[in-house]
Design a protein around this motif. Structure first.
Motif, PDB file in Angstrom:
ATOM      1  N   LEU A  10       0.822  -1.211   0.000  1.00 41.34           N
ATOM      2  CA  LEU A  10       0.000   0.000   0.000  1.00 41.34           C
ATOM      3  C   LEU A  10       0.860   1.267   0.000  1.00 41.34           C
ATOM      4  CD1 LEU A  10      -2.882  -1.041   2.403  1.00 41.34           C
ATOM      5  CD2 LEU A  10      -2.997  -0.705  -0.059  1.00 41.34           C
ATOM      6  N   GLU A  11       1.962   1.243   0.723  1.00 41.68           N
ATOM      7  CA  GLU A  11       2.851   2.406   0.731  1.00 41.68           C
ATOM      8  C   GLU A  11       3.482   2.619  -0.641  1.00 41.68           C
ATOM      9  OE1 GLU A  11       5.612   2.259   3.993  1.00 41.68           O
ATOM     10  OE2 GLU A  11       3.994   2.073   5.454  1.00 41.68           O
ATOM     11  N   ILE A  12       3.865   1.542  -1.307  1.00 44.77           N
ATOM     12  CA  ILE A  12       4.421   1.663  -2.654  1.00 44.77           C
ATOM     13  C   ILE A  12       3.345   2.177  -3.606  1.00 44.77           C
ATOM     14  CG2 ILE A  12       5.332   0.350  -4.621  1.00 44.77           C
ATOM     15  CD1 ILE A  12       6.869  -1.348  -2.561  1.00 44.77           C
ATOM     16  N   HIS A  13       2.119   1.705  -3.443  1.00 44.55           N
ATOM     17  CA  HIS A  13       1.008   2.172  -4.270  1.00 44.55           C
ATOM     18  C   HIS A  13       0.810   3.678  -4.093  1.00 44.55           C
ATOM     19  CE1 HIS A  13      -3.225   2.800  -5.413  1.00 44.55           C
ATOM     20  NE2 HIS A  13      -2.957   1.891  -6.320  1.00 44.55           N
ATOM     21  N   GLU A  14       0.877   4.142  -2.854  1.00 43.20           N
ATOM     22  CA  GLU A  14       0.744   5.575  -2.587  1.00 43.20           C
ATOM     23  C   GLU A  14       1.890   6.352  -3.231  1.00 43.20           C
ATOM     24  OE1 GLU A  14       0.457   6.077   1.636  1.00 43.20           O
ATOM     25  OE2 GLU A  14      -1.507   5.126   1.741  1.00 43.20           O
ATOM     26  N   ALA A  15       3.101   5.822  -3.171  1.00 31.73           N
ATOM     27  CA  ALA A  15       4.254   6.490  -3.781  1.00 31.73           C
ATOM     28  C   ALA A  15       4.094   6.555  -5.298  1.00 31.73           C
ATOM     29  CB  ALA A  15       5.545   5.760  -3.410  1.00 31.73           C
ATOM     30  N   ILE A  16       3.568   5.484  -5.899  1.00 28.76           N
ATOM     31  CA  ILE A  16       3.326   5.474  -7.350  1.00 28.76           C
ATOM     32  C   ILE A  16       2.304   6.552  -7.713  1.00 28.76           C
ATOM     33  CG2 ILE A  16       2.267   4.147  -9.235  1.00 28.76           C
ATOM     34  CD1 ILE A  16       3.650   1.656  -8.048  1.00 28.76           C
ATOM     35  N   ASN A  17       1.246   6.644  -6.935  1.00 32.53           N
ATOM     36  CA  ASN A  17       0.233   7.674  -7.193  1.00 32.53           C
ATOM     37  C   ASN A  17       0.832   9.078  -7.079  1.00 32.53           C
ATOM     38  OD1 ASN A  17      -1.829   5.890  -7.710  1.00 32.53           O
ATOM     39  ND2 ASN A  17      -2.583   5.894  -5.620  1.00 32.53           N
ATOM     40  N   PHE A  18       1.621   9.300  -6.034  1.00 35.14           N
ATOM     41  CA  PHE A  18       2.231  10.610  -5.822  1.00 35.14           C
ATOM     42  C   PHE A  18       3.195  10.960  -6.959  1.00 35.14           C
ATOM     43  CE2 PHE A  18       5.636  13.261  -3.985  1.00 35.14           C
ATOM     44  CZ  PHE A  18       4.884  14.377  -3.674  1.00 35.14           C
ATOM     45  N   GLY A  52      11.915   6.580 -11.715  1.00 33.76           N
ATOM     46  CA  GLY A  52      11.423   6.232 -10.385  1.00 33.76           C
ATOM     47  C   GLY A  52      10.140   5.428 -10.441  1.00 33.76           C
ATOM     48  N   LEU A  53       9.233   5.808 -11.337  1.00 31.05           N
ATOM     49  CA  LEU A  53       7.982   5.054 -11.492  1.00 31.05           C
ATOM     50  C   LEU A  53       8.251   3.637 -11.980  1.00 31.05           C
ATOM     51  CD1 LEU A  53       5.480   7.645 -12.962  1.00 31.05           C
ATOM     52  CD2 LEU A  53       5.169   6.272 -10.911  1.00 31.05           C
ATOM     53  N   THR A  54       9.180   3.490 -12.903  1.00 27.60           N
ATOM     54  CA  THR A  54       9.529   2.155 -13.400  1.00 27.60           C
ATOM     55  C   THR A  54      10.053   1.291 -12.253  1.00 27.60           C
ATOM     56  OG1 THR A  54      10.048   3.071 -15.567  1.00 27.60           O
ATOM     57  CG2 THR A  54      10.963   0.909 -15.067  1.00 27.60           C
ATOM     58  N   ASP A  55      10.906   1.856 -11.429  1.00 30.76           N
ATOM     59  CA  ASP A  55      11.454   1.118 -10.281  1.00 30.76           C
ATOM     60  C   ASP A  55      10.362   0.750  -9.277  1.00 30.76           C
ATOM     61  OD1 ASP A  55      13.912   1.490 -11.490  1.00 30.76           O
ATOM     62  OD2 ASP A  55      14.535   3.097 -10.123  1.00 30.76           O
ATOM     63  N   LEU A  56       9.482   1.702  -8.982  1.00 34.47           N
ATOM     64  CA  LEU A  56       8.394   1.428  -8.040  1.00 34.47           C
ATOM     65  C   LEU A  56       7.436   0.368  -8.579  1.00 34.47           C
ATOM     66  CD1 LEU A  56       7.601   5.041  -6.781  1.00 34.47           C
ATOM     67  CD2 LEU A  56       8.480   3.154  -5.401  1.00 34.47           C
ATOM     68  N   GLN A  57       7.149   0.416  -9.874  1.00 32.03           N
ATOM     69  CA  GLN A  57       6.255  -0.572 -10.472  1.00 32.03           C
ATOM     70  C   GLN A  57       6.859  -1.972 -10.395  1.00 32.03           C
ATOM     71  OE1 GLN A  57       5.567   1.122 -14.344  1.00 32.03           O
ATOM     72  NE2 GLN A  57       3.778   2.257 -13.660  1.00 32.03           N
ATOM     73  N   ALA A  58       8.163  -2.061 -10.548  1.00 33.79           N
ATOM     74  CA  ALA A  58       8.827  -3.373 -10.427  1.00 33.79           C
ATOM     75  C   ALA A  58       8.671  -3.917  -9.010  1.00 33.79           C
ATOM     76  CB  ALA A  58      10.299  -3.246 -10.800  1.00 33.79           C
ATOM     77  N   LEU A  59       8.788  -3.043  -8.014  1.00 39.14           N
ATOM     78  CA  LEU A  59       8.568  -3.481  -6.626  1.00 39.14           C
ATOM     79  C   LEU A  59       7.115  -3.862  -6.381  1.00 39.14           C
ATOM     80  CD1 LEU A  59      10.623  -0.886  -4.544  1.00 39.14           C
ATOM     81  CD2 LEU A  59      11.050  -3.337  -4.735  1.00 39.14           C
ATOM     82  N   TYR A  60       6.209  -3.093  -6.966  1.00 43.20           N
ATOM     83  CA  TYR A  60       4.777  -3.304  -6.740  1.00 43.20           C
ATOM     84  C   TYR A  60       4.312  -4.660  -7.262  1.00 43.20           C
ATOM     85  CZ  TYR A  60      -0.153  -2.045  -6.271  1.00 43.20           C
ATOM     86  OH  TYR A  60      -1.471  -2.007  -5.916  1.00 43.20           O
ATOM     87  N   LYS A  61       5.022  -5.205  -8.227  1.00 42.55           N
ATOM     88  CA  LYS A  61       4.654  -6.524  -8.748  1.00 42.55           C
ATOM     89  C   LYS A  61       4.795  -7.611  -7.690  1.00 42.55           C
ATOM     90  CE  LYS A  61       5.666  -5.474 -13.521  1.00 42.55           C
ATOM     91  NZ  LYS A  61       6.516  -5.683 -14.685  1.00 42.55           N
TER      92      LYS A  61
END
Length: 79
Positions: A10-18, A52-61
């Motif tokens: 959820l925290e990563i999801h919030e960071a992706i949104n931000f 940064g979004l690409t990196d966060l999306q990889a974590l979110y998977k």
């Protein structure tokens, strides 16, 4: 591959949104700026935000629940 805890996902999801919001704002503001140095800084911000979004999306998977990550990115209104 390790699964994230639900609160981490959820925290990563919030960071992706931000980051997506910041990216959209930077792209939109580029059309309103006339100073080339400021435009260059904003373009650098856009490029770094995309990375940064690409990196966060990889974590979110690794989230324990299934939620698709949109592939669309904001497109500039003015070039």
């Amino acid at each position: 591959m390790t699964t994230l805890a639900p609160h981490e996902a959820l925290e990563i999801h919030e960071a992706i949104n931000f980051k997506t919001l910041c990216l959209a704002k930077s792209k939109l503001m580029q059309g309103l700026v006339f100073d080339q140095e400021l435009k260059d800084l904003m373009q650098k911000d856009v490029e770094q935000s995309l990375q940064g979004l690409t990196d966060l999306q990889a974590l979110y998977k690794r989230a324990p629940f299934s939620a698709p990550v949109p592939e669309k990115r904001p497109t500039p209104i003015l070039n």
